[in-house]
Every structure is written in C-alpha cells, then in structure tokens.
Scaffold this motif. Sequence first.
Motif, PDB file in Angstrom:
ATOM      1  N   GLY A 682      48.420  31.957  50.022  1.00 63.78           N
ATOM      2  CA  GLY A 682      47.474  33.035  50.268  1.00 63.78           C
ATOM      3  C   GLY A 682      47.876  33.963  51.393  1.00 63.78           C
ATOM      4  O   GLY A 682      47.101  34.849  51.773  1.00 63.78           O
ATOM      5  N   ASP A 685      48.179  37.760  50.061  1.00 63.66           N
ATOM      6  CA  ASP A 685      47.128  38.262  49.169  1.00 63.66           C
ATOM      7  C   ASP A 685      46.985  39.777  49.222  1.00 63.66           C
ATOM      8  O   ASP A 685      46.576  40.412  48.242  1.00 63.66           O
ATOM      9  CB  ASP A 685      45.789  37.611  49.512  1.00 63.66           C
ATOM     10  CG  ASP A 685      45.691  36.173  48.995  1.00 63.66           C
ATOM     11  OD1 ASP A 685      46.685  35.692  48.416  1.00 63.66           O
ATOM     12  OD2 ASP A 685      44.632  35.550  49.183  1.00 63.66           O
ATOM     13  N   THR A 739      43.136  37.036  38.370  1.00 64.97           N
ATOM     14  CA  THR A 739      42.435  35.835  38.811  1.00 64.97           C
ATOM     15  C   THR A 739      42.521  34.777  37.716  1.00 64.97           C
ATOM     16  O   THR A 739      43.033  35.024  36.617  1.00 64.97           O
ATOM     17  CB  THR A 739      40.960  36.139  39.116  1.00 64.97           C
ATOM     18  OG1 THR A 739      40.249  36.291  37.880  1.00 64.97           O
ATOM     19  CG2 THR A 739      40.825  37.413  39.946  1.00 64.97           C
ATOM     20  N   ARG A 740      41.956  33.623  38.005  1.00 66.27           N
ATOM     21  CA  ARG A 740      41.956  32.553  37.006  1.00 66.27           C
ATOM     22  C   ARG A 740      41.079  32.901  35.813  1.00 66.27           C
ATOM     23  O   ARG A 740      41.188  32.268  34.757  1.00 66.27           O
ATOM     24  CB  ARG A 740      41.472  31.249  37.655  1.00 66.27           C
ATOM     25  CG  ARG A 740      42.453  30.728  38.705  1.00 66.27           C
ATOM     26  CD  ARG A 740      41.893  29.509  39.407  1.00 66.27           C
ATOM     27  NE  ARG A 740      42.774  29.107  40.517  1.00 66.27           N
ATOM     28  CZ  ARG A 740      42.480  28.138  41.379  1.00 66.27           C
ATOM     29  NH1 ARG A 740      41.325  27.486  41.270  1.00 66.27           N
ATOM     30  NH2 ARG A 740      43.326  27.842  42.347  1.00 66.27           N
ATOM     31  N   SER A 751      36.452  35.775  41.242  1.00 64.71           N
ATOM     32  CA  SER A 751      37.177  34.538  40.952  1.00 64.71           C
ATOM     33  C   SER A 751      38.330  34.329  41.915  1.00 64.71           C
ATOM     34  O   SER A 751      38.757  35.246  42.638  1.00 64.71           O
ATOM     35  CB  SER A 751      37.691  34.567  39.511  1.00 64.71           C
ATOM     36  OG  SER A 751      36.645  34.883  38.618  1.00 64.71           O
ATOM     37  N   HIS A 752      38.900  33.121  41.885  1.00 66.47           N
ATOM     38  CA  HIS A 752      40.048  32.788  42.708  1.00 66.47           C
ATOM     39  C   HIS A 752      41.309  33.440  42.135  1.00 66.47           C
ATOM     40  O   HIS A 752      41.463  33.602  40.925  1.00 66.47           O
ATOM     41  CB  HIS A 752      40.241  31.270  42.773  1.00 66.47           C
ATOM     42  CG  HIS A 752      39.142  30.569  43.511  1.00 66.47           C
ATOM     43  ND1 HIS A 752      38.938  30.729  44.861  1.00 66.47           N
ATOM     44  CD2 HIS A 752      38.185  29.703  43.079  1.00 66.47           C
ATOM     45  CE1 HIS A 752      37.899  29.995  45.250  1.00 66.47           C
ATOM     46  NE2 HIS A 752      37.421  29.367  44.172  1.00 66.47           N
ATOM     47  N   ASP A 754      44.921  33.947  40.689  1.00 66.10           N
ATOM     48  CA  ASP A 754      45.807  33.150  39.824  1.00 66.10           C
ATOM     49  C   ASP A 754      47.232  33.266  40.364  1.00 66.10           C
ATOM     50  O   ASP A 754      48.017  34.110  39.923  1.00 66.10           O
ATOM     51  CB  ASP A 754      45.722  33.672  38.385  1.00 66.10           C
ATOM     52  CG  ASP A 754      46.579  32.863  37.425  1.00 66.10           C
ATOM     53  OD1 ASP A 754      47.209  31.883  37.868  1.00 66.10           O
ATOM     54  OD2 ASP A 754      46.625  33.222  36.230  1.00 66.10           O
TER      55      ASP A 754
END
Length: 789
Positions: A682, A685, A739-740, A751-752, A754
Amino acid sequence: MLPTVFQGFILTRHWRDTPAGTEIELWLATDDGPRKLTLTAQKSVAFVLEKYRHAVEALLANFPGMQLRSLELETFHHEPVAAIYAAQFRQLGKLAQALKPQNIPLLEADVRPHDRYLMERFIFAGVEVQGGRLEGTTLIDGRLKPADDYRPVLKILSLDIETSQHGALYSIALDGMADRVVFMLGEPREHGETLDFSLVYCQTRKIMVERLNDWFVANDPDVIVGWNVIQFDLRILQKTADECGVPLLLGRGRQAMQWRTHPRKQGYLFAPTPGRLVIDGIDALRAAVWSFPSFSLENVSQTLLGEGKAIGDEYDKMAEIERRFHEDKPALAVYNIQDCALVLRIFEKTRLLQFVLERAQTTGLQADHFGGSIAAFSHHYLPRMHRQGYVAPNVGEIASKAYPGGYVMDSKPGFYDSVVVLDYKSLYPSIIRTFLVDPVGYAEASREPESPALVKGPDGTLFSREKHCLPEIVTTLSHARDEAKRAKNEPLSQALKLLMNSFAGVLGATECRFFNPKLVSAVTLRGHEMMKLTQAFVEKRGFEAIYGDTDSIFIWLKKPHTNTDAYAVATALVRDINEWWSNTLRDGQGLENFLEIELDTHYKKFFMPTIRGSDVGSKKRYAGLSVDVNNKEEMIYRGLEMARSDWTLLARQFQEGLLTRIFQGAPYREFVSDYARATVAGEKDHLLVYRKRLRHRLDAYHRNVPPQVRAARMADEFNAKIGRPRQYQSGGWIQYVMTRNGPEPLEARQSHIDYAHYLSKQLQPIADVILAPLGDSFSALTTSQRLLF
C-alpha cells in the motif's frame, strides 16, 4: 485622413451577396489601429467543360447577369473549359444544382469569394492597401497587394467567466489591457481588500452583458484569448444574453458573433467575430504541436509555468465557487481574473500569438482558424495552377482507394550499445521537390507518356520536368524556413514546417479536390525505396540497421563507441549518404538532389522491445539513453508505457526506474522485488489511478463496457444520490482505481484495492518485456515473496 498607401494584417474576412454584386469585408490591424475595408461588386467565377457550352447557355437565361466566356484553360484530362462569371456568388450554387440532372459539373464553384480574391493576388495575411475612398470610417475599394513581412502589434484580451454548477453566469473577468475588470453579479458593496483590478457589481445579468458590450467598444481589443473560450465562455455569454433579451455585441462596430456549427463534430461551435480574432489556448497549442497528458488550464499552467490556482477537484471547486459568490465576492473575482492571467502567461511563454500570426501568413487561413491543411494547400496551389493553364477538379472526382503509408522497417529487438539515428530532413517535401511530384506535372506528363524527358516515379507514374507547381511551392517555403531558422524565428519556422509536411497527406485526403492515390503513392513509395537503399548502404559499411520508421533509420555500430567516436562515424555516414544520393540522382535521371539525411541522436544505450507475448520486434516503441555532442545524457521513451497517459503512474515510474538501472549498469533485481513488495504493502497507492477519456456518451456503451465507463456510471449514480450534478453523461475524463469489486471512481470508492491486478496487468507485462533479453522474469524475481499473491 488615411495615408494613400498603408500596410495591414487581415484579422477577419467575410463575404455577402448584394443586389450590386458580391461584397468582401476585411478587417485589418494597422499601425494606426483597426481598419475596415470593403471591396464592392466582386464577380465570382466557376468553370465548365466547353463541350457543355450549349447546355449551359440554355440555362443562363434564367440567371440574369451571368456571362460565359472562353478561356485558355483546361482540366487535368486536357479538356478545354469556359468560365462562368456571376455577379452574386450564390448564383453559382443555383446553377450547379440546375445542371446536376444533366450530370454537368461546375468546377471550382465552391471557392468562396474572399478566398478567391486573396489567393489570386498571392495575399496570405499581410497586405498593402492603395487608394480607395472613405465612407465614414470604412475604406471602399482599395487596391490590395501582398505585404508578406508586415506584422502588427495587437491588443490582446484574456476573457474568463465563472458560473454556478448549472451554468448560471456569476462573473466576467477581462485582463490583458489597461482596463482590467471583473463584472460581478450582485448589489454594490464595500470591501476592505485592495485589488489591482476594477470590481464592478451589476444588479442583473442583463446589465452585465450591457457593461461587457460597452467595455469592448471602449477598449477595442484585436484578439480575444481564453481556455475553451468558444465552447464554454462565449457560449454561456451568448446563452445569458439571449435569456435576458439583450444582444451580445462583441464584434467591432457593435456587431454580433456569427455562430456556426461544425459540419462533422456534433455540438462543436465556431464564433466568427467581425474585426476580432478569437483564439482558444487549447486549439492553438495543439495546432503548434504541443502535447500534454491533460489540456486543463491547471495542468498546462503547472507544466509550463510551475504555477496554477487549483482549489480542489471538480466538486470542491464548484462548492468553493458557490461559497465565494455568496459569501466573499472579491475572492471570487480574484480567482476569476487569475485564470485570465494564467492564459496570458501561457501565450507569452509559448509565443502562441506569434505562431498564430505566422501560421496565417504561411497558410492563407484566417489567424484563428485551426486545422485547414486542405484549404492552405489550395490557397497556395490554385493560383499557380491557373497560371499554368489548368483548372482544379471537384472533390470526389477520383474514387477513394487505399495507398501505402510510410515505411516501417521490421525491428530487431534487444539491448544495444552505441546506436545512432539518422533522419531525412523533411522527407516528403524533399521527395516532392527532388522528384517533381505534382498534380499539374502528372497531368502534363500524360500528353506524351513516351517522352524520355519525363521523370519516372514509382508504380509507373510520370512527371513533367518543366511544368509543375508544388515543387516550386515547397522550394519557396523551404528557403523561407531556412531564413526563419537563421533569424531564430521559431514560430515561423514551426508554421512552415507543419505546412510543408502536410502536403503529402493532403494529396491523400479524399476531402481534397487534388486527391489522387497515384500522386501520394509516388511520395510514400519513394520513401520506402529510399529507406531500403539507405539500409543497404549502411550495412555495406559493416553496420546494422535495427529499425526504421518513415524518415529515420536506427543504426547499431556493432560495438561500444565513445560519444566522440560515435558522432564521428555518424557524421561520415551522413556525408557519404548525401553525396551518394546527389551522384545517383544526377547520373540516373538528371535530377538535382534535395534529399538530405542528418544525424538526429546517439544512444549510448538502446532498447527495442518485442510485441508483448511474442518474439517479434515491436514498432514505434523504444527507449534509449541519448548523449549529445556536449556529453549531456537524457532518457528517451517513445511509445512505451512511460510515455503514455493511459497507463498508471505506478507502471510508468516502474518502467523508468528499471530501464534507467539497466542502462546505467546498476543492480535491478532488488529494485523489481522491492517495487512489487511496496505496491502490495500500500506504499504506492497514490500511483494506482487510471485516468481515461470517455469518448462517447455513457448511454452509447452497450455490449462492450470498458472499465472507465463502469467507473463513470458508478460515479454519476453516486453524484445523483447526494444531489450533485452528473459529470460524465456526455463524456469527459474519469479517474478510477481497480478494486476487488472491479473499477471504482475516486469520488465513490468503497472497496479494497486489487493489488494482484496491478502486479499482473501493470508491472509484470512491463518487466517481462525488458527482462526477457537478460534471462530474467518478473515472477522469478517476486515469487519468493509470499505477500505478492
């Protein structure tokens, strides 16, 4: 009292039909201020084949005032023509329609009166005016001739507006002249700040428009500049004026803008403004071949000036504008006029106005008309063609047909030491000039195709040695560019280069009346032949050509060379290749050589990748560590992810870092594994954002819905939910991350990240192409780190 002879520069041009004939209106910038010139009773002309004379004469009774006259002119098929003269230009269009049922074409009937008048006198933008009579402040029927060296000092105005998120006008800022002002909607009020411009409150939008009209009369600018100034600022001003029931009179003499729609771009408008140029900064930069990942004012000003005035993203910006309008109008005025100042500084930094003026003088187009390569070609070509005894064909006379493009050599992928790039200077113009490629020359050669005196071109084409136009045009422009370079007039040099380089493309454009696949092929196929012969010449010297593209050849010197030795080898090759061409052309066809190859770059280290997923070398994609004659090094990227805005900064920085280490001989394995680890952790990011353009309306995507569209739809659903205006329904730019749960826009991400996507789709493809020649791979350097997958 006007002088009997004075010089001017054409700002705007217009024609109109009157009962007395066609009038041409020119607004000139002169040393004594603006001057309106009217040319009355101008006859318009078109041409028709002599064999249709009787059919035309039978119709002329319905067109009073038209005359049919025989001329010593012919078509490219050597058919004699007669001229049809009309008092009103629109009569020619009506006659053309009347002749259509008989399949009788009128030739050159679409050349507009002001274009015809200027081109036939070889006037581009600078003029000398003699005589004429004054009626009020307008000069009537002065005599014009070219004044190619005249350039005016223009009064430039930068205009910008601020609006609500729904397009309601809040303020108008005007900068660049002595009377710097912001007209602000609202009741007059006192403010404690000291401002370096006038802040004028207007109680209604109707008053704002009226004050703006009066300001233009009092200050009388020659040029209006801005950022998206026509499609946004002027459009909003016109809409506001219409809603208020008051005219918007920004043209000279309190004339209105003459709005026109683009014939092919839906929703795109032109705003011809009598007596004033309107120059959009974005269009002007693109015309001058400036390139930016984003042409937003914030990005361009930060890139060129190192300054900007951002107040957050689109939503924060609108919220702040609303707050300032309701709570702090002086702060909004400062923000508004700062846009104007940034535009002026960009124009000054890039010398954009000088480029625009030089381009007008070079092309014959009105200074604020961009594009127009076909019109510029015609402005140069038609009067010369007429003097050679020919009239031009109509658009569409030759059916569309494919023709070869520029030559691109198969590349030999890998890493190399000591690669030199040789480049043919202005290749296509030089081919036109050397091999006499020309529409008139091609027509002349068809008279006696067996004559040994003709110049033989590729694919059986033949050209006259004595009678042609385009080679002389190119020669004149080439000499002018050499002089511009000596004078360090970069805007003029650039304008001339762009014009010359457009000529081959114009001959291959189906919208051009001179379109002919054989003519453009005579240029492109000659380029193919030249590149192949140059490759053979180089390889006979013991070197290897590893790539070539249109006019450039990349030569591997087979072993590492010092910078001095590499330049010495390249200089000798340049000398010998140019000498070889001169001898070959003189001895083979008796032609004077204008082909000139020159040294472009020495790459101390060079990388040519493969096409992803194969062993085949790629094209138009490479990287290298260049070294100039002063031993200054620079990393160069062409076509790779590093140079493309549609890849993330994560990928671009990774590619730059990896290649730099390999070129410098520094360790790279740890860099790859550390970069991958930091991505998953991360730490990067802020580099994961995709920024892509939506080229269509959101509702136009049905079957194939790309990630950026999915993200934009999600963003606008979110906008609607919280009461903000939808941003992406008609296209634009979207920023999103993967994202996931798939692509999600920055403004509504839930969302988190990916990270596996970024490793496999962004880093691994780049790494494997670079590492494969070194016997390494991304997975081999990262799979030991369990965190990666």
